[in-house]
Structure formats: structure tokens, C-alpha cells
Design a protein around this motif. Structure first.
Motif, PDB file in Angstrom:
ATOM      1  N   SER A   1     -25.404  43.836 -16.779  1.00  0.00           N
ATOM      2  CA  SER A   1     -25.076  43.252 -15.416  1.00  0.00           C
ATOM      3  C   SER A   1     -25.966  43.297 -14.442  1.00  0.00           C
ATOM      4  O   SER A   1     -27.088  42.192 -13.690  1.00  0.00           O
ATOM      5  CB  SER A   1     -23.763  43.925 -15.112  1.00  0.00           C
ATOM      6  OG  SER A   1     -23.835  45.121 -13.984  1.00  0.00           O
TER       7      SER A   1
ATOM      8  N   ALA B   1     -23.643  38.137 -13.908  1.00  0.00           N
ATOM      9  CA  ALA B   1     -23.758  39.505 -13.726  1.00  0.00           C
ATOM     10  C   ALA B   1     -22.446  39.743 -13.146  1.00  0.00           C
ATOM     11  O   ALA B   1     -22.090  41.135 -13.559  1.00  0.00           O
ATOM     12  CB  ALA B   1     -25.004  39.515 -12.623  1.00  0.00           C
TER      13      ALA B   1
ATOM     14  N   THR C   1     -19.702  40.191 -15.426  1.00  0.00           N
ATOM     15  CA  THR C   1     -19.762  41.660 -15.977  1.00  0.00           C
ATOM     16  C   THR C   1     -19.439  43.315 -15.908  1.00  0.00           C
ATOM     17  O   THR C   1     -18.899  43.831 -16.368  1.00  0.00           O
ATOM     18  CB  THR C   1     -21.439  41.344 -16.819  1.00  0.00           C
ATOM     19  OG1 THR C   1     -21.812  40.005 -17.027  1.00  0.00           O
ATOM     20  CG2 THR C   1     -21.531  42.442 -17.896  1.00  0.00           C
ATOM     21  N   ALA C   2     -19.830  42.677 -14.572  1.00  0.00           N
ATOM     22  CA  ALA C   2     -19.739  43.959 -14.196  1.00  0.00           C
ATOM     23  C   ALA C   2     -18.723  44.755 -13.816  1.00  0.00           C
ATOM     24  O   ALA C   2     -18.127  45.978 -13.293  1.00  0.00           O
ATOM     25  CB  ALA C   2     -20.954  44.527 -12.392  1.00  0.00           C
TER      26      ALA C   2
END
Length: 105
Positions: A7, A33, A36-37
Motif C-alpha cells: 500500500s 492502496a 490494500t492497507a
């Protein structure tokens, strides 16, 4: 950990795209991102909670096997929030609800 690193790389790529004026791809990259985080954070939390449960089994088990008087002193001197923080630092993976329950009883 890998998802968090991914990320960060994706966010860095988005920043580069912003500097070159590519707003739409940058927005998409920032969205990816963020997702994903979030997935990485959820997996980490789930893993820590599973490790806690396998090690301590329950709050009652902690109450039976550990001296909690130090946490009670922290609660009396610095307040409930400080005591809950100390419990969560001492027992990583304990849920906020369980930490509060441990302090209040």
C-alpha cells in the motif's frame, strides 16, 4: 506486513502520478492502496487476536494466572483509559472490550 508495504508503494506511485498531472489513475491507485492497507490491517488484527486466544484462552484465564493489582493501581492513579492501555500493551491481541472488562472487574 507485505500488504502494508504494497500500500505504501501504491501510494507513492499515486503521488508520482499526481505530480505528472494524471489525476484519474492517481485516484484509482490511491483507492487500491487504501483497500490494500485495510485488508492488511484486518489480517494483522485477526492474527493478533488468534495468538491471544491460543495463549491466554480467555479473560478469566488471565485473571486466574496473572497479578492484576498493578493495573488497578494505574486505574486509581491515572484513570481507566491509562489502565486499559497498559492491559493492551501487556497482552497484545486482547480486544478493547475484554481489556475494559478486565479493568472494571
Amino acid at each position: 506486513m507485505i500488504l502494508t508495504a504494497a500500500s505504501v508503494v501504491l501510494a507513492a506511485g499515486a503521488i508520482v502520478l499526481i505530480f505528472v498531472g494524471q489525476w484519474l489513475p492517481a485516484s484509482a491507485l490511491l483507492f487500491v492502496a487504501t483497500v490494500t492497507a485495510l485488508v492488511g490491517s484486518h489480517r494483522t488484527k485477526t492474527r493478533r487476536e488468534a495468538e491471544f486466544r491460543s495463549r491466554f484462552h480467555s479473560v478469566e484465564r488471565i485473571r486466574e494466572t496473572h497479578d492484576l493489582s498493578g493495573f488497578q493501581r494505574i486505574r486509581e492513579q491515572a484513570g481507566e483509559l491509562a489502565a486499559v492501555r497498559a492491559v493492551r500493551k501487556e497482552f497484545p491481541g486482547i480486544s478493547l472490550t475484554d481489556a475494559v472488562l478486565l479493568i472494571r472487574t
